[in-house]
Motif scaffolding. Structure first.
Motif, PDB file in Angstrom:
ATOM      1  N   GLN A   1      89.476  42.159  20.152  1.00 30.25           N
ATOM      2  CA  GLN A   1      90.686  41.352  20.171  1.00 30.25           C
ATOM      3  C   GLN A   1      90.466  40.100  19.330  1.00 30.25           C
ATOM      4  O   GLN A   1      89.473  39.388  19.519  1.00 30.25           O
ATOM      5  CB  GLN A   1      91.068  40.960  21.599  1.00 30.25           C
ATOM      6  CG  GLN A   1      91.490  42.158  22.421  1.00 30.25           C
ATOM      7  CD  GLN A   1      92.107  41.761  23.738  1.00 30.25           C
ATOM      8  OE1 GLN A   1      91.555  40.952  24.473  1.00 30.25           O
ATOM      9  NE2 GLN A   1      93.257  42.333  24.026  1.00 30.25           N
ATOM     10  N   ARG A   2      91.410  39.869  18.408  1.00 26.30           N
ATOM     11  CA  ARG A   2      91.375  38.639  17.623  1.00 26.30           C
ATOM     12  C   ARG A   2      91.936  37.529  18.507  1.00 26.30           C
ATOM     13  O   ARG A   2      93.025  37.668  19.062  1.00 26.30           O
ATOM     14  CB  ARG A   2      92.227  38.804  16.361  1.00 26.30           C
ATOM     15  CG  ARG A   2      92.152  37.614  15.418  1.00 26.30           C
ATOM     16  CD  ARG A   2      92.955  37.860  14.170  1.00 26.30           C
ATOM     17  NE  ARG A   2      94.387  37.704  14.468  1.00 26.30           N
ATOM     18  CZ  ARG A   2      95.351  37.906  13.587  1.00 26.30           C
ATOM     19  NH1 ARG A   2      95.065  38.329  12.364  1.00 26.30           N
ATOM     20  NH2 ARG A   2      96.612  37.721  13.921  1.00 26.30           N
ATOM     21  N   VAL A   3      91.168  36.445  18.650  1.00 24.45           N
ATOM     22  CA  VAL A   3      91.570  35.382  19.565  1.00 24.45           C
ATOM     23  C   VAL A   3      91.536  34.010  18.889  1.00 24.45           C
ATOM     24  O   VAL A   3      90.785  33.782  17.946  1.00 24.45           O
ATOM     25  CB  VAL A   3      90.676  35.347  20.831  1.00 24.45           C
ATOM     26  CG1 VAL A   3      90.806  36.631  21.631  1.00 24.45           C
ATOM     27  CG2 VAL A   3      89.212  35.082  20.485  1.00 24.45           C
ATOM     28  N   SER A   4      92.366  33.118  19.423  1.00 20.38           N
ATOM     29  CA  SER A   4      92.307  31.709  19.034  1.00 20.38           C
ATOM     30  C   SER A   4      91.267  30.994  19.881  1.00 20.38           C
ATOM     31  O   SER A   4      90.675  30.009  19.459  1.00 20.38           O
ATOM     32  CB  SER A   4      93.669  31.043  19.224  1.00 20.38           C
ATOM     33  OG  SER A   4      94.623  31.652  18.396  1.00 20.38           O
ATOM     34  N   GLN A   5      91.067  31.514  21.096  1.00 21.84           N
ATOM     35  CA  GLN A   5      90.020  31.015  21.991  1.00 21.84           C
ATOM     36  C   GLN A   5      89.806  32.028  23.096  1.00 21.84           C
ATOM     37  O   GLN A   5      90.701  32.793  23.430  1.00 21.84           O
ATOM     38  CB  GLN A   5      90.385  29.660  22.585  1.00 21.84           C
ATOM     39  CG  GLN A   5      91.637  29.701  23.445  1.00 21.84           C
ATOM     40  CD  GLN A   5      92.060  28.317  23.896  1.00 21.84           C
ATOM     41  OE1 GLN A   5      92.054  27.375  23.125  1.00 21.84           O
ATOM     42  NE2 GLN A   5      92.446  28.211  25.148  1.00 21.84           N
TER      43      GLN A   5
ATOM     44  N   THR B   1      88.206  30.232  17.626  1.00 27.01           N
ATOM     45  CA  THR B   1      88.732  31.339  16.827  1.00 27.01           C
ATOM     46  C   THR B   1      87.639  32.373  16.579  1.00 27.01           C
ATOM     47  O   THR B   1      86.510  32.023  16.219  1.00 27.01           O
ATOM     48  CB  THR B   1      89.265  30.821  15.481  1.00 27.01           C
ATOM     49  OG1 THR B   1      90.301  29.875  15.740  1.00 27.01           O
ATOM     50  CG2 THR B   1      89.807  31.948  14.621  1.00 27.01           C
TER      51      THR B   1
ATOM     52  N   PHE C   1      91.497  38.937   9.938  1.00 27.79           N
ATOM     53  CA  PHE C   1      91.947  37.545   9.941  1.00 27.79           C
ATOM     54  C   PHE C   1      92.740  37.284   8.660  1.00 27.79           C
ATOM     55  O   PHE C   1      92.428  37.830   7.599  1.00 27.79           O
ATOM     56  CB  PHE C   1      90.759  36.578  10.039  1.00 27.79           C
ATOM     57  CG  PHE C   1      90.080  36.639  11.370  1.00 27.79           C
ATOM     58  CD1 PHE C   1      90.518  35.841  12.422  1.00 27.79           C
ATOM     59  CD2 PHE C   1      89.022  37.505  11.597  1.00 27.79           C
ATOM     60  CE1 PHE C   1      89.899  35.908  13.667  1.00 27.79           C
ATOM     61  CE2 PHE C   1      88.403  37.585  12.828  1.00 27.79           C
ATOM     62  CZ  PHE C   1      88.849  36.781  13.869  1.00 27.79           C
TER      63      PHE C   1
ATOM     64  N   LEU D   1      93.308  33.662  24.487  1.00 25.75           N
ATOM     65  CA  LEU D   1      94.571  33.454  23.801  1.00 25.75           C
ATOM     66  C   LEU D   1      94.528  34.422  22.624  1.00 25.75           C
ATOM     67  O   LEU D   1      93.886  34.179  21.605  1.00 25.75           O
ATOM     68  CB  LEU D   1      94.713  32.007  23.330  1.00 25.75           C
ATOM     69  CG  LEU D   1      96.016  31.649  22.630  1.00 25.75           C
ATOM     70  CD1 LEU D   1      97.231  31.999  23.502  1.00 25.75           C
ATOM     71  CD2 LEU D   1      96.026  30.177  22.282  1.00 25.75           C
ATOM     72  N   ASN D   2      95.169  35.589  22.823  1.00 22.25           N
ATOM     73  CA  ASN D   2      95.163  36.647  21.819  1.00 22.25           C
ATOM     74  C   ASN D   2      95.976  36.178  20.626  1.00 22.25           C
ATOM     75  O   ASN D   2      97.082  35.679  20.776  1.00 22.25           O
ATOM     76  CB  ASN D   2      95.751  37.926  22.428  1.00 22.25           C
ATOM     77  CG  ASN D   2      95.404  39.158  21.627  1.00 22.25           C
ATOM     78  OD1 ASN D   2      95.434  39.139  20.410  1.00 22.25           O
ATOM     79  ND2 ASN D   2      95.102  40.229  22.314  1.00 22.25           N
ATOM     80  N   ASP D   3      95.424  36.325  19.440  1.00 22.93           N
ATOM     81  CA  ASP D   3      96.055  35.862  18.214  1.00 22.93           C
ATOM     82  C   ASP D   3      96.696  37.039  17.501  1.00 22.93           C
ATOM     83  O   ASP D   3      96.021  37.911  16.988  1.00 22.93           O
ATOM     84  CB  ASP D   3      95.001  35.206  17.325  1.00 22.93           C
ATOM     85  CG  ASP D   3      95.568  34.675  16.027  1.00 22.93           C
ATOM     86  OD1 ASP D   3      96.792  34.511  15.917  1.00 22.93           O
ATOM     87  OD2 ASP D   3      94.762  34.415  15.116  1.00 22.93           O
ATOM     88  N   GLY D   4      98.002  37.087  17.491  1.00 29.43           N
ATOM     89  CA  GLY D   4      98.717  38.143  16.766  1.00 29.43           C
ATOM     90  C   GLY D   4      99.800  38.808  17.591  1.00 29.43           C
ATOM     91  O   GLY D   4     100.959  38.614  17.325  1.00 29.43           O
ATOM     92  N   PRO D   5      99.522  39.577  18.554  1.00 29.33           N
ATOM     93  CA  PRO D   5      98.201  40.025  18.986  1.00 29.33           C
ATOM     94  C   PRO D   5      97.622  41.076  18.042  1.00 29.33           C
ATOM     95  O   PRO D   5      98.338  41.874  17.464  1.00 29.33           O
ATOM     96  CB  PRO D   5      98.464  40.639  20.354  1.00 29.33           C
ATOM     97  CG  PRO D   5      99.867  41.132  20.289  1.00 29.33           C
ATOM     98  CD  PRO D   5     100.591  40.187  19.371  1.00 29.33           C
TER      99      PRO D   5
END
Length: 147
Positions: free
Chosen positions: A6-10, A25, A55, A134-138
């Motif tokens: 999972q790409r995350v911000s945190q 990140t 990313f 905090l999933n980025d995108g997701p």
């Protein structure tokens, strides 16, 4: 091995109310290990993951890896990824590696990731962990070391 990326911000993981690992990140990895997994599986997945271009670049296209952005990696062991759910309603975990096999392979996987010089954090194997993210995108990708 099966890994949910999972790409995350945190992301962070707590054990007994204390933070065991946290990143900004980067990538949150849920890692499931089967009895038949070996070092080669961990090596292949580690290389795939650190070079996975998910990313955004300056044009917003997924062209950068966690290496390119100097991100962090948070690894969480999760035997439930190896669940067999095809028969009945209660999942079977018979294919999941027992701790005496899984712990050394999980540690080896983390070592392979650490060779990238990135900040690699983890939870505690077998502990009751509370994961926040905090999933980025997701952006979520499931990877297997074998078909």
């Amino acid at each position: 091995m099966r890994v949910v990326v999972q790409r995350v911000s945190q992301a962070s993981v707590k054990v007994d109310g204390e933070i065991a690992g946290e990143i900004g990140t980067g990538l949150l990895l849920f890692v499931g290990i089967e009895e038949t997994d070996v070092h080669k599986d961990a090596e292949w997945l580690a290389q795939k993951i650190i070079n996975l271009r998910i990313f955004g670049d300056e044009d917003g296209k997924m062209n950068r890896s966690v290496l390119d952005i100097n991100g962090g990696i948070l690894c969480i062991s999760q035997f439930t990824l190896i669940a067999d759910y095809r028969k009945g309603n209660r999942p079977s975990f018979i294919r999941a590696a027992r701790p005496e096999t899984a712990i050394p392979l999980f540690e080896y996987f983390k070592t392979e990731l650490t060779k990238s010089q990135l900040n690699v954090q983890s939870g505690i194997f077998g502990a009751d962990m509370k994961v926040s993210l905090l999933n980025d995108g997701p952006v979520t990708i499931t990877m297997d070391s074998r078909p």
